[in-house]
Design an enzyme around this catalytic site. Structure first.
Site, PDB file in Angstrom:
ATOM      1  N   SER A 124       0.831  -1.207   0.000  1.00 18.49           N
ATOM      2  CA  SER A 124       0.000   0.000   0.000  1.00 18.49           C
ATOM      3  C   SER A 124       0.861   1.251   0.000  1.00 18.49           C
ATOM      4  O   SER A 124       1.980   1.254   0.531  1.00 18.49           O
ATOM      5  CB  SER A 124      -0.854  -0.029   1.264  1.00 18.49           C
ATOM      6  OG  SER A 124      -1.417   1.233   1.518  1.00 18.49           O
ATOM      7  N   TYR A 148      -1.702  -1.443  10.889  1.00 16.76           N
ATOM      8  CA  TYR A 148      -1.972  -1.964   9.537  1.00 16.76           C
ATOM      9  C   TYR A 148      -0.777  -1.678   8.618  1.00 16.76           C
ATOM     10  O   TYR A 148      -0.251  -2.566   7.946  1.00 16.76           O
ATOM     11  CB  TYR A 148      -3.251  -1.325   8.962  1.00 16.76           C
ATOM     12  CG  TYR A 148      -3.370  -1.493   7.462  1.00 16.76           C
ATOM     13  CD1 TYR A 148      -3.649  -2.737   6.909  1.00 16.76           C
ATOM     14  CD2 TYR A 148      -3.180  -0.407   6.590  1.00 16.76           C
ATOM     15  CE1 TYR A 148      -3.745  -2.903   5.530  1.00 16.76           C
ATOM     16  CE2 TYR A 148      -3.272  -0.562   5.216  1.00 16.76           C
ATOM     17  CZ  TYR A 148      -3.556  -1.813   4.689  1.00 16.76           C
ATOM     18  OH  TYR A 148      -3.631  -1.970   3.324  1.00 16.76           O
ATOM     19  N   LYS A 152       2.225  -4.154   6.573  1.00 17.78           N
ATOM     20  CA  LYS A 152       2.660  -4.092   5.166  1.00 17.78           C
ATOM     21  C   LYS A 152       4.187  -3.938   5.085  1.00 17.78           C
ATOM     22  O   LYS A 152       4.850  -4.596   4.285  1.00 17.78           O
ATOM     23  CB  LYS A 152       1.982  -2.927   4.436  1.00 17.78           C
ATOM     24  CG  LYS A 152       0.482  -3.099   4.246  1.00 17.78           C
ATOM     25  CD  LYS A 152       0.151  -4.265   3.348  1.00 17.78           C
ATOM     26  CE  LYS A 152      -1.334  -4.524   3.225  1.00 17.78           C
ATOM     27  NZ  LYS A 152      -1.675  -5.830   2.671  1.00 17.78           N
TER      28      LYS A 152
HETATM   29  P1  NAD Z   1     -10.866  -6.989   1.201  1.00 18.93           P
HETATM   30  O1  NAD Z   1     -11.052  -6.984   2.672  1.00 18.93           O
HETATM   31  O2  NAD Z   1     -12.057  -6.690   0.349  1.00 18.93           O
HETATM   32  O3  NAD Z   1     -10.244  -8.380   0.738  1.00 18.93           O
HETATM   33  C1  NAD Z   1      -9.368  -9.143   1.546  1.00 18.93           C
HETATM   34  C2  NAD Z   1      -9.870 -10.575   1.548  1.00 18.93           C
HETATM   35  O4  NAD Z   1      -8.996 -11.371   2.359  1.00 18.93           O
HETATM   36  C3  NAD Z   1     -11.281 -10.710   2.143  1.00 18.93           C
HETATM   37  O5  NAD Z   1     -12.107 -11.425   1.242  1.00 18.93           O
HETATM   38  C4  NAD Z   1     -11.053 -11.483   3.452  1.00 18.93           C
HETATM   39  O6  NAD Z   1     -12.156 -12.314   3.749  1.00 18.93           O
HETATM   40  C5  NAD Z   1      -9.779 -12.250   3.146  1.00 18.93           C
HETATM   41  N1  NAD Z   1      -8.951 -12.616   4.320  1.00 18.93           N
HETATM   42  C6  NAD Z   1      -8.502 -11.802   5.315  1.00 18.93           C
HETATM   43  N2  NAD Z   1      -7.778 -12.501   6.202  1.00 18.93           N
HETATM   44  C7  NAD Z   1      -7.746 -13.788   5.764  1.00 18.93           C
HETATM   45  C8  NAD Z   1      -7.157 -14.992   6.250  1.00 18.93           C
HETATM   46  N3  NAD Z   1      -6.460 -15.019   7.388  1.00 18.93           N
HETATM   47  N4  NAD Z   1      -7.334 -16.136   5.539  1.00 18.93           N
HETATM   48  C9  NAD Z   1      -8.052 -16.135   4.397  1.00 18.93           C
HETATM   49  N5  NAD Z   1      -8.628 -15.031   3.889  1.00 18.93           N
HETATM   50  C10 NAD Z   1      -8.485 -13.868   4.563  1.00 18.93           C
HETATM   51  O7  NAD Z   1      -9.680  -5.964   0.862  1.00 18.93           O
HETATM   52  P2  NAD Z   1      -9.216  -5.362  -0.533  1.00 18.93           P
HETATM   53  O8  NAD Z   1      -9.579  -3.922  -0.566  1.00 18.93           O
HETATM   54  O9  NAD Z   1      -9.618  -6.247  -1.647  1.00 18.93           O
HETATM   55  O10 NAD Z   1      -7.634  -5.432  -0.325  1.00 18.93           O
HETATM   56  C11 NAD Z   1      -6.862  -6.529  -0.751  1.00 18.93           C
HETATM   57  C12 NAD Z   1      -5.424  -6.334  -0.295  1.00 18.93           C
HETATM   58  O11 NAD Z   1      -4.938  -5.097  -0.805  1.00 18.93           O
HETATM   59  C13 NAD Z   1      -5.262  -6.251   1.222  1.00 18.93           C
HETATM   60  O12 NAD Z   1      -4.068  -6.912   1.576  1.00 18.93           O
HETATM   61  C14 NAD Z   1      -5.162  -4.765   1.487  1.00 18.93           C
HETATM   62  O13 NAD Z   1      -4.421  -4.495   2.656  1.00 18.93           O
HETATM   63  C15 NAD Z   1      -4.410  -4.300   0.248  1.00 18.93           C
HETATM   64  N6  NAD Z   1      -4.675  -2.875  -0.060  1.00 18.93           N
HETATM   65  C16 NAD Z   1      -5.957  -2.425  -0.185  1.00 18.93           C
HETATM   66  C17 NAD Z   1      -6.196  -1.071  -0.447  1.00 18.93           C
HETATM   67  C18 NAD Z   1      -7.590  -0.546  -0.564  1.00 18.93           C
HETATM   68  O14 NAD Z   1      -7.782   0.669  -0.488  1.00 18.93           O
HETATM   69  N7  NAD Z   1      -8.616  -1.350  -0.779  1.00 18.93           N
HETATM   70  C19 NAD Z   1      -5.111  -0.188  -0.574  1.00 18.93           C
HETATM   71  C20 NAD Z   1      -3.822  -0.679  -0.443  1.00 18.93           C
HETATM   72  C21 NAD Z   1      -3.597  -2.038  -0.190  1.00 18.93           C
HETATM   73  C1  UD1 Z   2      -6.610   5.248   3.272  1.00 20.55           C
HETATM   74  C2  UD1 Z   2      -5.930   4.454   4.364  1.00 20.55           C
HETATM   75  C3  UD1 Z   2      -4.525   4.083   3.931  1.00 20.55           C
HETATM   76  C4  UD1 Z   2      -4.531   3.362   2.591  1.00 20.55           C
HETATM   77  C5  UD1 Z   2      -5.200   4.271   1.572  1.00 20.55           C
HETATM   78  C6  UD1 Z   2      -5.284   3.611   0.223  1.00 20.55           C
HETATM   79  C7  UD1 Z   2      -7.015   5.314   6.365  1.00 20.55           C
HETATM   80  C8  UD1 Z   2      -6.867   6.191   7.582  1.00 20.55           C
HETATM   81  N1  UD1 Z   2      -5.936   5.255   5.556  1.00 20.55           N
HETATM   82  O1  UD1 Z   2      -6.016   6.513   3.302  1.00 20.55           O
HETATM   83  O2  UD1 Z   2      -3.926   3.253   4.881  1.00 20.55           O
HETATM   84  O3  UD1 Z   2      -3.225   3.091   2.164  1.00 20.55           O
HETATM   85  O4  UD1 Z   2      -6.525   4.576   2.030  1.00 20.55           O
HETATM   86  O5  UD1 Z   2      -6.290   2.686   0.205  1.00 20.55           O
HETATM   87  O6  UD1 Z   2      -8.021   4.662   6.173  1.00 20.55           O
HETATM   88  N2  UD1 Z   2     -11.906  12.071   3.571  1.00 20.55           N
HETATM   89  C9  UD1 Z   2     -12.890  12.977   3.930  1.00 20.55           C
HETATM   90  N3  UD1 Z   2     -14.041  12.492   4.487  1.00 20.55           N
HETATM   91  C10 UD1 Z   2     -14.258  11.158   4.699  1.00 20.55           C
HETATM   92  C11 UD1 Z   2     -13.242  10.241   4.320  1.00 20.55           C
HETATM   93  C12 UD1 Z   2     -12.073  10.741   3.783  1.00 20.55           C
HETATM   94  O7  UD1 Z   2     -12.746  14.173   3.748  1.00 20.55           O
HETATM   95  O8  UD1 Z   2     -15.323  10.792   5.221  1.00 20.55           O
HETATM   96  C13 UD1 Z   2     -10.680  12.587   2.935  1.00 20.55           C
HETATM   97  C14 UD1 Z   2      -9.395  12.255   3.671  1.00 20.55           C
HETATM   98  O9  UD1 Z   2      -9.090  13.242   4.612  1.00 20.55           O
HETATM   99  C15 UD1 Z   2      -8.396  12.174   2.510  1.00 20.55           C
HETATM  100  C16 UD1 Z   2      -9.234  11.662   1.332  1.00 20.55           C
HETATM  101  O10 UD1 Z   2     -10.593  11.950   1.676  1.00 20.55           O
HETATM  102  O11 UD1 Z   2      -7.932  13.465   2.191  1.00 20.55           O
HETATM  103  C17 UD1 Z   2      -9.089  10.166   1.084  1.00 20.55           C
HETATM  104  O12 UD1 Z   2      -9.326   9.471   2.304  1.00 20.55           O
HETATM  105  P1  UD1 Z   2      -9.369   7.868   2.355  1.00 20.55           P
HETATM  106  O13 UD1 Z   2     -10.316   7.352   1.329  1.00 20.55           O
HETATM  107  O14 UD1 Z   2      -9.615   7.475   3.776  1.00 20.55           O
HETATM  108  O15 UD1 Z   2      -7.920   7.410   1.869  1.00 20.55           O
HETATM  109  P2  UD1 Z   2      -6.468   7.745   2.470  1.00 20.55           P
HETATM  110  O16 UD1 Z   2      -6.514   8.870   3.422  1.00 20.55           O
HETATM  111  O17 UD1 Z   2      -5.551   7.887   1.323  1.00 20.55           O
END
Ligand code: NAD
Ligand code: UD1
Length: 333
Positions: A124, A148, A152
């Site tokens: 991330s 969290y 990572k």
């Molecule tokens: P998500 O929660 O929708 O998907 C994660 C999946 O992993 C879920 O289906 C959950 O049931 C499964 N899971 C969790 N722990 C498990 C375990 N111990 N065994 C088996 N399954 C398990 O999340 P996502 O948004 O699809 O994110 C996927 C990956 O990308 C994550 O590692 C997350 O940290 C990373 N990531 C997400 C974002 C984002 O904004 N969505 C940003 C940066 C990184």
């Molecule tokens: C989030 C995660 C970060 C992850 C990233 C990418 C948190 C605290 N951090 O951060 O770990 O890597 O997503 O997936 O969850 N905002 C508002 N009102 C709201 C929600 C958000 O104004 O109700 C603003 C925030 O201040 C920010 C922007 O919207 O400026 C985006 O926020 P968000 O979607 O939470 O993402 P990140 O802050 O980038």
């Protein structure tokens, strides 16, 4: 090629599974459904016509994960599984370290034991902490401000050490920026439990009147309009980045940012959402959210040059697709 996708029923995993199937890969999913639903499997089948093999296993269960490797002839792994809510990780750090680290250690050990050496890992942009300048390049210094983010960072270090010990591993670390949007069918998308922490799911809940008002966290940042700037990327472009990472011929340990390289402010995103949906979003400016950075966007030059990564979708598509998924799922339910 047979690909094991951990967390393949989650938000990013499910979109990637569809992309893999459409590219002709065979897919095996392991997910414990802690943050996803079994019905996603049916939706994947509806979109692709393919019934994917699914194991409802917890990756923290070492025996179970080894069983999957015993049974299936796996060529590569995409590791999405993990817990991802920043706030929850602050309240329950042990749960986050336990789940995210033990699952990854079990997976890597099973891979090593079964001579599976290719892995793509979901990292991330959070690992960059407060970046020294923008855009963010892969060689910037790393830090974490919450458990969290720490998981990572630790996993990135584990992968680096593993590669140092055994150069036959082929490891790709993908650092995602802010994924939003959903599949064009409206069947797959993101709908978090409870009150969303992230901006786009919150905007959508205000649009559907499940929440009254969007709190905008700060309007006094040094940005285009004072509100926070992020690099939003369509989940379909992100999914495609994983296929490109699998196809990449360059071996070794590789790290790529997956973002569009463009920053969008909170107000710009809300305005675009209102424009494409024709809906009015109730909003109010409140104080800054603790731990937020003013602006965060990627340089995607490296992914573009080495993987051929080229995001196709713009902010307009992202807003429309995010809303369509929720609209469609509420109509169905
Ligand atoms: P998500 O929660 O929708 O998907 C994660 C999946 O992993 C879920 O289906 C959950 O049931 C499964 N899971 C969790 N722990 C498990 C375990 N111990 N065994 C088996 N399954 C398990 O999340 P996502 O948004 O699809 O994110 C996927 C990956 O990308 C994550 O590692 C997350 O940290 C990373 N990531 C997400 C974002 C984002 O904004 N969505 C940003 C940066 C990184
Ligand atoms: C989030 C995660 C970060 C992850 C990233 C990418 C948190 C605290 N951090 O951060 O770990 O890597 O997503 O997936 O969850 N905002 C508002 N009102 C709201 C929600 C958000 O104004 O109700 C603003 C925030 O201040 C920010 C922007 O919207 O400026 C985006 O926020 P968000 O979607 O939470 O993402 P990140 O802050 O980038």
């Amino acid at each position: 090629m047979k690909i094991l996708v951990t967390g393949g029923l989650g938000y990013i995993g499910s979109h990637t599974v569809v992309e893999l199937l459409e590219e002709g890969y065979e897919v095996i999913i392991v997910d414990n459904l802690v943050n996803s639903k079994r019905e996603v499997l049916d939706k994947i089948k509806k979109i692709t016509g393919i019934a994917v093999t699914f194991y409802e296993y917890d990756l923290c269960d070492k025996e179970k994960i080894n069983l999957v490797f015993d049974k299936e002839k796996i060529d590569a792994v995409i590791h999405f599984a993990g817990l991802k809510a920043v706030g929850e990780s602050v309240e329950k750090p042990l749960l986050y370290y336990q789940n995210n680290l033990i699952s990854t250690l079990n997976l890597l050990e099973a891979m090593q034991k079964h001579n599976v050496k290719k892995i793509v890992f979901s990292s991330s942009a959070t690992v960059y902490g407060n970046p020294k300048s923008l855009p963010i390049y892969e060689d910037f210094s790393l830090s974490a401000t919450n458990p969290y983010g720490n998981t990572k960072l630790i996993i990135e270090n584990i992968l680096t050490d593993l590669y140092k010990s055994d150069n036959s591993f082929d490891i790709t670390i993908l650092r995602y920026f802010n994924p939003i949007g959903s599949h064009k069918s409206g069947l797959l998308g993101e709908d978090p439990n409870g009150i969303p922490n992230n901006l786009m799911p919150y905007i959508v809940r205000v649009a559907t009147h499940e929440l009254d008002v969007l709190n905008i966290y700060g309007s006094d940042y040094d940005t285009v309009d004072g509100t926070g700037v992020r690099d939003y990327i369509h989940v379909l472009d992100l999914a495609n980045g994983h296929v490109l990472a699998l196809k990449n011929n360059k071996s070794g340990l590789k790290i790529y940012n997956l973002g569009t390289g463009k920053g969008t402010s909170v107000l710009e995103l809300v305005t675009m959402f209102e424009k494409v949906t024709g809906l009015k979003i109730n909003k109010k400016i409140v104080s800054r959210r603790e731990g937020d950075v003013a602006a965060c966007y990627a340089s995607n030059e490296k992914a573009s040059k080495e993987l051929g990564f080229k995001p196709k979708y713009n902010i307009e598509d992202m807003c429309l697709d995010s809303y369509n998924y929720i609209k469609k799922s509420k109509e169905i339910n």
